[in-house]
Design an enzyme around this catalytic site. Structure first.
Site: not given
Length: 195
Positions: A125, A45, A48-49
């Site tokens: 998040e 994740h 991905e950022h």
């Protein structure tokens, strides 16, 4: 759809649809949280950022700016099994979309300062997720149901692991998983596959 495997191992799926002058590009990478060890939970994740944080030729913000400046949309998501990058834009800008996708996938800069910023974004998040009852319930369900399988861990990772990632780990992750024979490019919409 038409299916091709290029000499470098990349799978390409093409589906023409001329009902609207729009095209969608998706790059599916067969890596998600189930491929991570406990000490690297969430690296898919975070990676991905980072893919949108500039390349050798496009600075921070220029990837989104180029796609949005063409009237398009760019985004991504990470799941247990895959990470997917997607662009939707007017079909006349297909070449722009392909160029941006290829540049981001192959030449991301992975700047250390940008990594620290994105780690903070992901930590926020995680904190926001603590206030969402449905997310807490889902996490509890997965921990209970998958006591040994990697599905027990949240895709987003946890505070400890996300804070620990270094640029070297991100580059090692890239070299391991972001190889052509582990990716599938899907193009659907208003284009001529014979052109």
């Amino acid at each position: 759809p038409q299916r091709f495997i290029l000499d470098n191992g990349l799978t390409v799926l093409l589906q023409e649809n001329h009902s609207a002058p729009v095209v969608a590009l998706n790059m599916w990478v067969q890596v998600g949280s189930i491929y991570e060890g406990d000490g690297e939970a969430g690296i898919s994740h975070v990676y991905e950022h980072m893919l949108f944080k500039g390349t050798m030729t496009r600075g921070v913000g220029e990837i989104a700016q180029e796609i949005e400046g063409s009237g398009g949309d760019i985004n991504a998501f990470t799941s247990f099994d895959h990470t997917v990058y997607h662009i939707t834009l007017a079909s006349r800008y297909l070449d722009t979309g392909l160029a941006v996708m290829a540049d981001a996938i192959q030449h991301s800069a992975f700047d250390a300062d940008e990594l620290r910023k994105e780690q903070e974004v992901v930590l926020e998040e995680i904190k926001r997720g603590e206030d969402i009852p449905s997310r807490k319930l889902t996490e509890a369900l997965f921990v209970t149901s998958y006591q040994r399988h990697p599905y027990r861990r949240p895709v987003i990772g946890n505070e400890e692991t996300v804070k620990s990632f270094s640029r070297a780990q991100i580059l090692s992750f890239f070299n391991t998983w972001y190889v052509p024979n582990n990716m599938t490019l899907v193009i659907a919409g208003d284009f001529d596959s014979l052109a």
